[in-house]
Write a protein that holds these residues in place. Sequence first.
Motif, PDB file in Angstrom:
ATOM      1  N   ALA A   1       1.798  17.105   9.308  1.00  8.56           N
ATOM      2  CA  ALA A   1       0.501  17.025   8.643  1.00  8.56           C
ATOM      3  C   ALA A   1       0.672  17.054   7.124  1.00  8.56           C
ATOM      4  CB  ALA A   1      -0.392  18.171   9.091  1.00  8.56           C
ATOM      5  N   ARG A   2       1.523  17.946   6.627  1.00 14.24           N
ATOM      6  CA  ARG A   2       1.747  18.019   5.176  1.00 14.24           C
ATOM      7  C   ARG A   2       2.376  16.741   4.660  1.00 14.24           C
ATOM      8  NH1 ARG A   2       2.639  23.623   3.147  1.00 14.24           N
ATOM      9  NH2 ARG A   2       1.655  25.020   4.654  1.00 14.24           N
TER      10      ARG A   2
ATOM     11  N   ASP B   1       1.564   8.519   9.860  1.00 13.45           N
ATOM     12  CA  ASP B   1       0.728   9.664  10.200  1.00 13.45           C
ATOM     13  C   ASP B   1       0.561   9.726  11.714  1.00 13.45           C
ATOM     14  OD1 ASP B   1      -1.248  11.532  10.625  1.00 13.45           O
ATOM     15  OD2 ASP B   1      -2.475  10.883   8.933  1.00 13.45           O
TER      16      ASP B   1
ATOM     17  N   LEU C   1       0.814  -1.218   0.000  1.00 18.14           N
ATOM     18  CA  LEU C   1       0.000   0.000   0.000  1.00 18.14           C
ATOM     19  C   LEU C   1       0.841   1.258   0.000  1.00 18.14           C
ATOM     20  CD1 LEU C   1      -2.438  -1.272   2.729  1.00 18.14           C
ATOM     21  CD2 LEU C   1      -2.994  -0.980   0.314  1.00 18.14           C
TER      22      LEU C   1
ATOM     23  N   TYR D   1       1.198  16.135  -7.576  1.00 18.13           N
ATOM     24  CA  TYR D   1       0.690  15.568  -6.321  1.00 18.13           C
ATOM     25  C   TYR D   1       1.766  15.418  -5.273  1.00 18.13           C
ATOM     26  CZ  TYR D   1       2.545  10.942  -7.727  1.00 18.13           C
ATOM     27  OH  TYR D   1       3.355   9.895  -8.086  1.00 18.13           O
TER      28      TYR D   1
ATOM     29  N   MET E   1      -1.164   7.731  -2.304  1.00 17.65           N
ATOM     30  CA  MET E   1      -2.061   6.589  -2.323  1.00 17.65           C
ATOM     31  C   MET E   1      -3.155   6.773  -3.374  1.00 17.65           C
ATOM     32  SD  MET E   1      -3.104   4.513   0.999  1.00 17.65           S
ATOM     33  CE  MET E   1      -4.396   5.607   1.453  1.00 17.65           C
ATOM     34  N   ARG E   2      -3.677   7.988  -3.483  1.00 12.88           N
ATOM     35  CA  ARG E   2      -4.676   8.240  -4.521  1.00 12.88           C
ATOM     36  C   ARG E   2      -4.079   7.942  -5.897  1.00 12.88           C
ATOM     37  NH1 ARG E   2      -6.491  12.346  -0.853  1.00 12.88           N
ATOM     38  NH2 ARG E   2      -4.928  13.861  -1.520  1.00 12.88           N
ATOM     39  N   GLU E   3      -2.851   8.396  -6.093  1.00 13.22           N
ATOM     40  CA  GLU E   3      -2.224   8.168  -7.389  1.00 13.22           C
ATOM     41  C   GLU E   3      -1.988   6.684  -7.631  1.00 13.22           C
ATOM     42  OE1 GLU E   3      -1.826  10.956  -9.322  1.00 13.22           O
ATOM     43  OE2 GLU E   3      -1.439   9.496 -10.898  1.00 13.22           O
ATOM     44  N   TRP E   4      -1.665   5.940  -6.592  1.00 10.49           N
ATOM     45  CA  TRP E   4      -1.477   4.490  -6.739  1.00 10.49           C
ATOM     46  C   TRP E   4      -2.783   3.815  -7.138  1.00 10.49           C
ATOM     47  CZ3 TRP E   4       2.365   1.454  -3.185  1.00 10.49           C
ATOM     48  CH2 TRP E   4       3.630   2.033  -3.269  1.00 10.49           C
ATOM     49  N   LEU E   5      -3.864   4.327  -6.590  1.00  7.75           N
ATOM     50  CA  LEU E   5      -5.166   3.750  -6.948  1.00  7.75           C
ATOM     51  C   LEU E   5      -5.440   3.963  -8.436  1.00  7.75           C
ATOM     52  CD1 LEU E   5      -7.707   2.306  -6.009  1.00  7.75           C
ATOM     53  CD2 LEU E   5      -8.582   4.470  -5.122  1.00  7.75           C
TER      54      LEU E   5
ATOM     55  N   GLN F   1      -1.039  10.592   1.474  1.00  7.77           N
ATOM     56  CA  GLN F   1      -2.393  10.309   1.003  1.00  7.77           C
ATOM     57  C   GLN F   1      -2.516  10.560  -0.486  1.00  7.77           C
ATOM     58  OE1 GLN F   1      -5.686  12.038   3.418  1.00  7.77           O
ATOM     59  NE2 GLN F   1      -4.071  12.239   4.934  1.00  7.77           N
ATOM     60  N   ALA F   2      -1.887  11.647  -0.931  1.00 10.34           N
ATOM     61  CA  ALA F   2      -1.929  11.959  -2.365  1.00 10.34           C
ATOM     62  C   ALA F   2      -1.254  10.845  -3.154  1.00 10.34           C
ATOM     63  CB  ALA F   2      -1.238  13.292  -2.632  1.00 10.34           C
TER      64      ALA F   2
ATOM     65  N   ALA G   1       1.914  13.782   5.900  1.00 14.58           N
ATOM     66  CA  ALA G   1       0.834  12.796   5.845  1.00 14.58           C
ATOM     67  C   ALA G   1      -0.072  13.057   4.644  1.00 14.58           C
ATOM     68  CB  ALA G   1       0.024  12.822   7.135  1.00 14.58           C
ATOM     69  N   LEU G   2      -0.322  14.340   4.356  1.00 18.86           N
ATOM     70  CA  LEU G   2      -1.161  14.670   3.200  1.00 18.86           C
ATOM     71  C   LEU G   2      -0.502  14.203   1.904  1.00 18.86           C
ATOM     72  CD1 LEU G   2      -2.354  18.263   4.164  1.00 18.86           C
ATOM     73  CD2 LEU G   2      -3.835  16.302   3.732  1.00 18.86           C
TER      74      LEU G   2
END
Lengths: 242, 242
Positions: free
Chosen positions: A127-128, A84, A74, A233, A137-141, A134-135, A130-131
């Motif tokens: 926080a950035r 995070d 992941l 991203y 992970m979205r791209e991996w999806l 997340q970005a 971690a953000l």
Amino acid sequence: MSSAAYRWIRRLARFATFTPEEQRALEEVSAGTRRCAVGDDLVKAGDPSDRVFVILEGLACRYKLLPDGRRQILAYLFPGDMGDPRQVLQSRVDCSMCVLWPTEIATLALASIQRLEQYTNVSSAMARCALMQQAIMREWLVNVGHRTAFERLGHLLCEVFMRLEAVGLTREHAFELPLTQAELGDTLALSAVHVNRTLMELRHLKLVTFQNRQVVIHDYPALQAAAGFDPAYLLNNEKLSR
Amino acid sequence: MSSAAYRWIRRLARFATFTPEEQRALEEVSAGTRRCAVGDDLVKAGDPSDRVFVILEGLACRYKLLPDGRRQILAYLFPGDMGDPRQVLQSRVDCSMCVLWPTEIATLALASIQRLEQYTNVSSAMARCALMQQAIMREWLVNVGHRTAFERLGHLLCEVFMRLEAVGLTREHAFELPLTQAELGDTLALSAVHVNRTLMELRHLKLVTFQNRQVVIHDYPALQAAAGFDPAYLLNNEKLSR
DNA sequence: CGTAAAATTGATCTGTCTCAACGTGGGTGG
DNA sequence: CCACCCACGTTGAGACAGATCAATTTTACG
């Protein structure tokens, strides 16, 4: 700086500027480090979520296993990356984390996290960070969902290149990536055999070679174009990007 | 409670217990709502990131487009769901968000977010909500990466059922899901044609019917087993789960 | 050196896609 | 209020990316 926290602070420093005091706090909090061997599980899905790890050296990943034994990786955690800090709010973690290449880690327990959250810049940098993850992970999806094997691999290599560059772990257009083809397969949802064939295709096109854990990107612009890679991203959180 | 914020507060209340004052703050901050029609883009990739949305009614989604027009849906936003408040730290958003079914939304600008972050329970509830959405994304990555079309659809329907149940939008084992088969395809990385065939298979096995936006789960235990669905990732953040 | 893990190669199989046609129902304008 | 229309759903046939199975070679390392 020679502290073990070097890569971490370098990584976070792209998200915020620290006062000397904040810098010191980061160094202190990551003072006690631990070495982990390949295959070690740092956490397993279902474990209580009471700490986060900072990867200072080596390579780790987050993954989930399916009952039939198939594995989806992941996230990669490169030197300088951390979990995070908000995750300690959870009762249990929902995915496991293991070591893919000998690793040095710092462990932040709840108290350390709370201490760090006091410092505005540190809190904002974490926080950035971690953000950004997340970005990613979205791209991996998107990658796994809608790109061909060829694009997936190319895209991943572009991303890893940029992430390692951010912590000073590239030379020219080359970097070390200690992953087996099977692990790349578990990341990209491809069979190891097909990863191999795609890697050869990239090699024959003189875009990338990947041998002995060494990735050399021979033609970055062409690779980026072929893979449809847009680094936005990865950059949306940096302090200069406003 | 008859406030427009009903679903939102109900959703957050599973993550923390609020004082009357906190409850009031949540109601106030979401007072001004807006209606959006199907197809409206609430934000587009690349827009400045200076607010987050709360979905009070209807259905929205986050998505990314590839240059060739293919679309990956990255998340559903059901009534009660909100964006990650930390996201305002980013300079620009990296994915778009659009309305899939007529929606009522509240917009939280930076000031509102900062005000809410003052309240410990609210802040923690929003964080747990964001953590749950990340857990969902991890599960979607596993879904798209390693499960068959049949398992993907089954898994998604189990997840949606649980999420809607949390905000009181199910009756028995049925709920409304205003998605076309093409949209399901963009979510699960399947063609609309194959979604259709898989849906028929689910119907013939008497597990689920999906017609006229109505999903009826005829045999939840069997569906859960067939899809390999484990709801832990949806529950790890609830206040009672420690 | 010897051995096990990793990479490579070939042959075959299959889940899902694509293309193409047709059915259907609900909304709209005449 | 009916007729048309368009988006959506359904079905069939053929194509293909990538999986699987099965050797074989290469590399890493004790």
